[in-house]
Scaffold this motif. Structure first.
Motif, short mmCIF file in Angstrom:
data_model
loop_
_atom_site.label_atom_id
_atom_site.label_comp_id
_atom_site.label_asym_id
_atom_site.label_seq_id
_atom_site.Cartn_x
_atom_site.Cartn_y
_atom_site.Cartn_z
N LYS A 23 0.21 -34.94 -30.19
CA LYS A 23 0.35 -35.59 -28.77
C LYS A 23 1.50 -36.82 -28.87
CE LYS A 23 -2.45 -32.79 -26.69
NZ LYS A 23 -1.93 -31.69 -25.82
N ASN A 24 2.06 -37.09 -27.88
CA ASN A 24 3.14 -38.06 -27.77
C ASN A 24 2.85 -38.75 -26.43
OD1 ASN A 24 5.02 -40.06 -28.13
ND2 ASN A 24 6.77 -38.47 -28.24
N LEU A 25 1.84 -39.93 -26.32
CA LEU A 25 1.58 -40.40 -25.18
C LEU A 25 1.69 -41.66 -25.13
CD1 LEU A 25 -1.86 -38.54 -24.63
CD2 LEU A 25 0.49 -37.98 -23.35
N ALA A 26 2.14 -42.67 -24.13
CA ALA A 26 2.54 -43.91 -24.10
C ALA A 26 1.38 -44.56 -23.64
CB ALA A 26 3.81 -44.37 -23.63
N GLY A 27 1.29 -45.88 -23.83
CA GLY A 27 0.51 -46.87 -23.21
C GLY A 27 -0.93 -46.93 -23.83
N THR A 28 -2.08 -46.64 -23.15
CA THR A 28 -3.40 -46.72 -23.80
C THR A 28 -4.12 -45.34 -23.50
OG1 THR A 28 -3.73 -49.26 -23.73
CG2 THR A 28 -5.72 -48.04 -24.01
N ILE A 29 -4.85 -44.90 -24.59
CA ILE A 29 -5.54 -43.65 -24.50
C ILE A 29 -6.95 -43.80 -24.95
CG2 ILE A 29 -3.38 -42.36 -24.69
CD1 ILE A 29 -4.37 -41.51 -27.59
N GLU A 30 -7.83 -43.09 -24.36
CA GLU A 30 -9.17 -43.13 -24.87
C GLU A 30 -9.79 -41.67 -24.59
OE1 GLU A 30 -13.61 -44.47 -22.96
OE2 GLU A 30 -11.77 -45.69 -22.79
N ASN B 225 -3.71 -44.61 -19.80
CA ASN B 225 -3.20 -45.75 -18.88
C ASN B 225 -2.03 -46.14 -19.23
OD1 ASN B 225 -2.98 -48.14 -17.32
ND2 ASN B 225 -5.32 -48.10 -16.95
N SER B 226 -0.87 -45.87 -18.67
CA SER B 226 0.32 -46.34 -18.75
C SER B 226 0.96 -47.01 -17.71
CB SER B 226 1.42 -45.28 -19.25
OG SER B 226 2.61 -45.57 -19.70
N GLU B 227 1.42 -48.18 -17.61
CA GLU B 227 2.04 -48.92 -16.77
C GLU B 227 1.15 -48.90 -15.57
OE1 GLU B 227 5.78 -47.39 -16.26
OE2 GLU B 227 6.64 -48.19 -18.08
N GLY B 228 -0.19 -49.02 -15.51
CA GLY B 228 -1.12 -49.21 -14.59
C GLY B 228 -1.41 -48.06 -13.80
N VAL B 229 -0.94 -46.83 -14.25
CA VAL B 229 -1.07 -45.65 -13.70
C VAL B 229 -2.09 -44.73 -14.82
CG1 VAL B 229 -0.45 -43.31 -13.14
CG2 VAL B 229 1.08 -45.24 -12.59
N GLU B 230 -3.29 -44.31 -14.24
CA GLU B 230 -4.41 -43.63 -15.13
C GLU B 230 -4.31 -42.03 -14.88
OE1 GLU B 230 -8.75 -44.56 -16.49
OE2 GLU B 230 -8.46 -44.16 -14.50
N LYS B 231 -4.22 -41.57 -16.07
CA LYS B 231 -4.16 -39.84 -16.06
C LYS B 231 -5.29 -39.33 -16.85
CE LYS B 231 0.76 -39.48 -14.92
NZ LYS B 231 2.26 -39.05 -15.51
#
Length: 322
Positions: A94-101, A112-118
């Protein structure tokens, strides 16, 4: 040993061809650039695993860089597969930016990347499903089945990984791409009995290479836009204003020439419209009136030829896009 090397996904090549031939101000260009960037990010994540495994070469490991194998009426894909005498490892990248949980209880990965949660599906579960399919495949072909371990790698070193519940499964199976060689070494160190002989490994390798089916997407399924620019692109100034003059391509924009600029255009045609091409279709695409000129171009590219003179078609051979 690397039994199968990774190649650029066809989706990347197709989206590159689309974005290359879409006018700059086309309303759908941002959409296709976004799709292209997502595919490139995923491919980069897989290549990161390849890189770190290459820093710790191990003759006891047989590595498959991407497999697409049959399962019932469909297929399942494995980003990286490692076969050893003691175990098999399935690696999902996986290549994901921001914070992952990662929450294994709810089977979801939150980003959560740049204030957008997915929310995404649980990649550990995804790898476990792949390992289950692989186990059934090996048993079906009466091959011995060693323990199968699954790992999920995060390639972006700036990604913040959180495990607030301190879940042991997440700690064990989720790691940075740079950590994967050490995970594999730890697995080897814990084993005291070989489960596969060298002969078994050769049989598994032959089977997986035989059953691997590269994905060839139907361009129509990708909802290609209708306003693509045709013609031959100048390799010097990137403008689609080349004309065929006495066996050479002349750019009407910058004045430079090229003898083989048509090769990229023929590849673009196959990527955009499918794996079958006729003389008249290529004439229209390259903006050439002469049937004989296009016939010479087609025959010079060592394409697969089907049919007689009147209904002759041309297709790309294996590894044409490599």
């Amino acid at each position: 040993m690397i039994a199968k090397y990774r190649t650029i996904p066809m989706e990347i090549l197709i989206y590159e061809a689309i974005t290359r031939r879409l006018p700059d101000h086309h309303p759908r260009k941002p959409e296709f650039l976004s799709k292209l960037n997502r595919w490139k990010a995923g491919y980069k994540g897989e290549k990161e695993v390849d890189y770190y495994l290459s820093l710790f070469p191990d003759d006891d490991l047989t590595i498959f860089q991407y497999l697409r194998l049959p399962h019932h009426n469909g297929h399942f894909q494995i980003d990286t597969l490692i076969v050893s005498a003691w175990f098999i490892a399935v690696i999902e990248s996986k290549n994901l930016a921001g914070t992952i949980e990662l929450d294994p209880e709810l089977d979801q990965l939150l980003q959560n990347s740049e204030g957008v949660e997915k929310a995404y599906s649980n990649p550990i579960l995804q790898a476990e499903i792949q390992s289950s399919h692989l186990a059934k495949l090996l048993l079906k072909h009466q091959l011995p089945l060693p323990p199968i371990e699954v790992f999920v790698t995060i390639s972006n070193p700036q990604t913040i990984i959180k495990n607030p519940a301190h879940n042991k499964e997440v700690t064990h199976r989720l790691c940075r791409a740079a950590r994967i060689p050490f995970k594999i070494s730890t697995l080897k160190a814990k084993q005291n009995k070989e489960k596969l002989t060298k002969k078994d490994i050769k049989k598994v390798t032959r089977l997986l290479l035989k059953l691997h089916e590269p994905f060839i997407p139907d361009p129509k399924s990708l909802d290609n836009p209708q306003d693509l620019i045709t013609g031959v692109q100048c390799p010097h100034c990137s403008v689609f204003r080349m004309e065929r003059i006495h066996g050479t391509w002349l750019c009407k924009n910058c004045g430079k020439t090229s003898r083989d600029a048509h090769k990229a255009a023929v590849k673009d045609y196959f990527l955009l419209y499918g794996p079958v091409l006729t003389n008249i279709q290529l004439r229209k695409f390259l903006h050439i009136n002469s049937e004989d000129t296009v016939t010479r171009i087609l025959h010079s590219m060592d394409l697969l030829i089907t049919g007689t003179t009147k209904n002759r078609t041309y297709s790309p051979p294996k590894d044409f896009f490599s």
